[in-house]
Design an enzyme around this catalytic site. Structure first.
Site, PDB file in Angstrom:
ATOM      1  N   CYS A   1       0.829  -1.203   0.000  1.00 51.23           N
ATOM      2  CA  CYS A   1       0.000   0.000   0.000  1.00 51.23           C
ATOM      3  C   CYS A   1       0.864   1.254   0.000  1.00 51.23           C
ATOM      4  CB  CYS A   1      -0.965   0.049   1.173  1.00 51.23           C
ATOM      5  SG  CYS A   1      -2.043  -1.374   1.322  1.00 51.23           S
TER       6      CYS A   1
ATOM      7  N   ARG B   1       3.551  -0.096  -4.887  1.00 48.40           N
ATOM      8  CA  ARG B   1       3.336  -0.640  -3.547  1.00 48.40           C
ATOM      9  C   ARG B   1       1.987  -1.337  -3.407  1.00 48.40           C
ATOM     10  NH1 ARG B   1       6.946   1.780   0.268  1.00 48.40           N
ATOM     11  NH2 ARG B   1       5.555   1.118   1.926  1.00 48.40           N
TER      12      ARG B   1
ATOM     13  N   TRP C   1      -3.012  -2.518  -1.560  1.00 42.51           N
ATOM     14  CA  TRP C   1      -2.757  -3.940  -1.775  1.00 42.51           C
ATOM     15  C   TRP C   1      -3.605  -4.657  -0.750  1.00 42.51           C
ATOM     16  CZ3 TRP C   1      -0.804  -8.171   0.940  1.00 42.51           C
ATOM     17  CH2 TRP C   1      -0.452  -9.273   0.162  1.00 42.51           C
TER      18      TRP C   1
ATOM     19  N   ASN D   1      -1.653   2.163   6.228  1.00 43.78           N
ATOM     20  CA  ASN D   1      -0.864   1.012   5.801  1.00 43.78           C
ATOM     21  C   ASN D   1      -0.568   0.160   7.019  1.00 43.78           C
ATOM     22  OD1 ASN D   1      -0.750   2.085   3.264  1.00 43.78           O
ATOM     23  ND2 ASN D   1       1.429   2.594   3.323  1.00 43.78           N
ATOM     24  N   GLY D   2      -0.518  -1.142   6.831  1.00 44.95           N
ATOM     25  CA  GLY D   2      -0.209  -2.040   7.931  1.00 44.95           C
ATOM     26  C   GLY D   2      -1.383  -2.945   8.235  1.00 44.95           C
TER      27      GLY D   2
ATOM     28  N   GLU E   1      16.362 -17.672  -8.740  1.00 46.41           N
ATOM     29  CA  GLU E   1      15.914 -16.311  -9.034  1.00 46.41           C
ATOM     30  C   GLU E   1      15.218 -16.248 -10.391  1.00 46.41           C
ATOM     31  OE1 GLU E   1      15.307 -12.151  -8.830  1.00 46.41           O
ATOM     32  OE2 GLU E   1      15.429 -13.803  -7.396  1.00 46.41           O
TER      33      GLU E   1
ATOM     34  N   LYS F   1      11.345 -14.996 -10.931  1.00 44.85           N
ATOM     35  CA  LYS F   1      10.979 -13.919 -11.852  1.00 44.85           C
ATOM     36  C   LYS F   1       9.897 -14.377 -12.830  1.00 44.85           C
ATOM     37  CE  LYS F   1      13.088 -10.566 -10.381  1.00 44.85           C
ATOM     38  NZ  LYS F   1      12.723 -11.208  -9.103  1.00 44.85           N
TER      39      LYS F   1
ATOM     40  N   GLU G   1       6.532 -14.575 -11.041  1.00 38.18           N
ATOM     41  CA  GLU G   1       6.007 -13.252 -10.698  1.00 38.18           C
ATOM     42  C   GLU G   1       5.384 -12.553 -11.906  1.00 38.18           C
ATOM     43  OE1 GLU G   1       8.794 -11.435  -7.182  1.00 38.18           O
ATOM     44  OE2 GLU G   1       9.698 -11.639  -9.150  1.00 38.18           O
TER      45      GLU G   1
ATOM     46  N   HIS H   1      15.640 -37.739  -8.770  1.00 44.08           N
ATOM     47  CA  HIS H   1      15.038 -38.094  -7.491  1.00 44.08           C
ATOM     48  C   HIS H   1      13.590 -37.610  -7.394  1.00 44.08           C
ATOM     49  CE1 HIS H   1      18.853 -39.565  -6.075  1.00 44.08           C
ATOM     50  NE2 HIS H   1      19.432 -38.421  -6.422  1.00 44.08           N
TER      51      HIS H   1
ATOM     52  N   LYS I   1       5.598  -4.049  -4.011  1.00 40.60           N
ATOM     53  CA  LYS I   1       7.044  -3.914  -3.890  1.00 40.60           C
ATOM     54  C   LYS I   1       7.536  -4.026  -2.447  1.00 40.60           C
ATOM     55  CE  LYS I   1      10.991  -2.822  -5.923  1.00 40.60           C
ATOM     56  NZ  LYS I   1      11.579  -3.735  -6.906  1.00 40.60           N
TER      57      LYS I   1
END
Length: 604
Positions: free
Chosen positions: A2, A27, A77, A103-104, A478, A482, A485, A501, A599
């Protein structure tokens, strides 16, 4: 998650709020809204469950009372409550006098809500944030002082918050924060509040970051309280970057821009730290005690960067390491002499901060962050700046590279300072680091030439495997992250030797398997296993690979190929980033703002 923006200016506040929200949209972008005081002394609230661009259209189409220079805004968000207009911020009290952005997470929201409803308060949303507006309303009914009302309200909250409270009656504005980032700033244009200094950098050259428990009224003279006690206004800090750094320029999206910036970022970092890594002064300057073991604590991309740093440390100095997924830190036991390296791009990652709360204070904490004014930086015993500059794309690119380079340089310096390696060995390692800008720059055009056609062959695939060995494994992880995402396709990374395996059962005719091949001699056998089952192999490696990003020649006759550096093939991250971006674009996805993500992850 947010984003918060607020303004007290002499003209219409809405353009500032909308511009700030666009810069904060990384955000969170499930919904957005603003509340601005009108000339008649009420608050006009405009909200949208689409992007900030749509909110801008709604604001332009409004009619009625003129808007004043006092307003608040928010981009969301979703945590509590579905994505619908009623759950979008700002939220108001029963009478529409008090407007709040938050926010939070208010952990005791259900209990507070039940009490307030019994007292006659009417709620219009499903979100935890709305309780704050009603708590302030209740306090104002007893005493008209808004700052006191906010102090009383926040004293009842459990969890985390960054809030701005606007009183439509007199235009007063109060902000408060606890375990969630918020900055305030003053310039010739007026007073501004934001979750991120980048949102207001165009208008403000300095800022002050709120600390946990701060409550501040923004008026002609700011009133600042900390823990309920009035204190002097802290001295402002210069803004770390210009607003122009957030502009796209000629790039189609922020991710493309930030991928391209990586060689310059690495070069700038090495100019700052190379000499100090060789002589040990980089480590000595941190003032940390010696350590016998390293524990990396991080999430997501930062966790992958931590894997690279830990792998390099084991290879350079033989130091044992632990990798701690921050959200799973409850059962972690750290041995004596352990240094904790906490990594977070924003420095506000809630899981990392809570993990540190669970560790014994005997373990010193070194923060690796791109935000020296963050909660993590304040919590740590020492801080390393990533020097990556602002990163707008939600999927981290240049911050990963910066974390690796800064972290590896620090570990080299620590090994020199502790006597584990000599300066000659350190100088040789730093010389290898110094090749990285050219290696990373070389990788981009090679990848750009090969990737579009390769992606066209696999764009219909529902899932991908990524393989690596040794130092290449963290880069495979990584790359898989990516791709997940950005393209919303399943992607899993495995050590290549683990194929037989279990994961080899996933390989069928045409299954895409991306291989980070930095010259580990056993990798060719693993590639053969995949091809024998019909897998579509994409190799990132040296000459002869599908994407020969690790090959070529630098000036001076330096030959590239198999990477033997303890930190592995860092330049491989460039084609991995570009592969994920290209697949996302071919599938019509937004590469800067992937769904369900944000983010700065400020909630657990």
């Amino acid at each position: 998650m947010c984003g918060i923006i607020a303004a007290r200016v002499s003209d219409d506040a809405s353009p500032y709020l909308l511009d700030g929200l666009e810069r904060l949209e990384y955000r969170g972008y499930d919904s957005a809204g603003i509340a601005v005081r009108t000339a008649s002394g009420r608050t006009e609230t405009i909200r949208s469950v689409s992007r900030v661009g749509d909110l801008r259209t709604l604001v332009a189409a409004r009619s009625g009372d003129a808007l004043t220079g006092i307003g608040i805004g928010h981009t969301r968000w979703a945590t509590h409550g579905a994505v619908r207009e009623a759950n979008a911020h700002p939220h108001a009290d029963c009478g529409g006098r008090v407007s709040v952005v938050h926010n939070g997470i208010v952990e005791n929201a259900d209990e507070l809500r039940a009490t307030l409803e019994r007292q006659g308060h009417v709620f219009r949303s499903d979100v935890d944030s709305e309780v704050i507006a009603h708590l302030v309303e209740r306090a104002l009914a007893v005493d008209p002082d808004l700052m006191l009302a906010v102090q009383i309200a926040t004293a009842q909250l459990e969890g985390s918050w960054a809030i701005v409270v606007l009183d439509a009656r007199d235009g007063r504005m109060v902000v408060a924060a606890d375990r969630s980032p918020l900055v305030v700033a003053r310039s010739a244009r007026g007073d501004f509040v934001a979750s991120d200094i980048g949102a207001i950098a165009e208008w403000c050259e300095t800022f002050v970051a709120l600390r946990d428990g701060d409550v501040v009224e923004l008026s002609e003279a700011w009133t600042w309280s900390s823990g309920g006690v009035t204190v002097p206004v802290p001295f402002p800090t210069p803004s770390p970057f210009a607003a122009a750094a957030l502009d796209l320029g000629d790039h189609p999206d922020h991710m493309a821009k930030e991928i391209e910036e990586q060689p310059a970022v690495v070069s700038s970092i090495l100019e700052r730290v190379a000499r100090r890594a060789v002589d040990g002064s980089m480590w000595i300057g941190l003032g940390l005690p010696g350590f016998h073991r390293l524990a990396v604590v991080a999430c997501g991309t930062s966790l992958n960067a931590g894997h690279v740093i830990a792998t390099a440390l084991r290879g350079i100095g033989g130091v044992p390491t632990d990798i701690v997924v921050a959200s799973e830190a409850d059962q972690v036991v750290l041995g004596p002499g352990t240094l904790v390296v906490a990594i977070s791009q924003s420095g506000e990652t809630a899981d990392v901060l809570r993990a540190l709360d669970r560790f014994d204070d005997r373990h010193p904490v070194l923060a690796l962050t791109n935000n020296l004014h963050s909660s993590l930086a304040r919590r740590a015993d020492a801080v390393l700046d990533c020097h990556a500059g602002p990163e707008v794309g939600v999927a981290a690119t240049k911050t990963f590279t910066a974390q690796v380079v800064v972290g590896v340089a620090a570990m080299i310096s620590a090994m020199v300072a502790s006597g584990r390696i000599g300066t000659a060995r350190a100088a040789a390692l730093v010389a290898e680091l110094s090749e990285l800008p050219a290696r990373v720059e070389h990788a981009a055009p090679v990848a750009a030439d090969r990737i579009p056609l390769l992606v066209a062959n696999v764009r219909k695939a529902s899932g991908f495997l990524f393989l690596g060995r040794g130092q290449g494994l963290a880069y495979a992880a990584e790359g898989a992250l990516k791709l997940k995402e950005l393209s919303y396709r399943w992607a899993e990374a495995y050590p290549a030797g683990e194929l037989k395996h279990g994961p080899l059962a996933l390989v069928d005719e045409g299954t895409p398997v991306v291989v980070v091949d930095h010259g580990e001699h056993r990798m060719q056998a693993n590639i053969a296993e995949v091809r024998a089952r019909g897998g579509f192999v994409i190799t990132i490696g040296g000459e002869g690979s599908d994407i020969p990003a690790l090959a070529g020649r630098a000036t001076g006759g330096l030959t590239w190929g198999a990477s033997t550096a303890p930190w592995g093939p860092l330049e491989a991250v460039v084609p991995l980033q570009m592969l994920a971006r290209e697949l996302a674009l071919q599938l019509g996805c937004d590469v800067d703002k992937p769904r369900n993500l944000a983010k700065s992850v400020t909630v657990e």
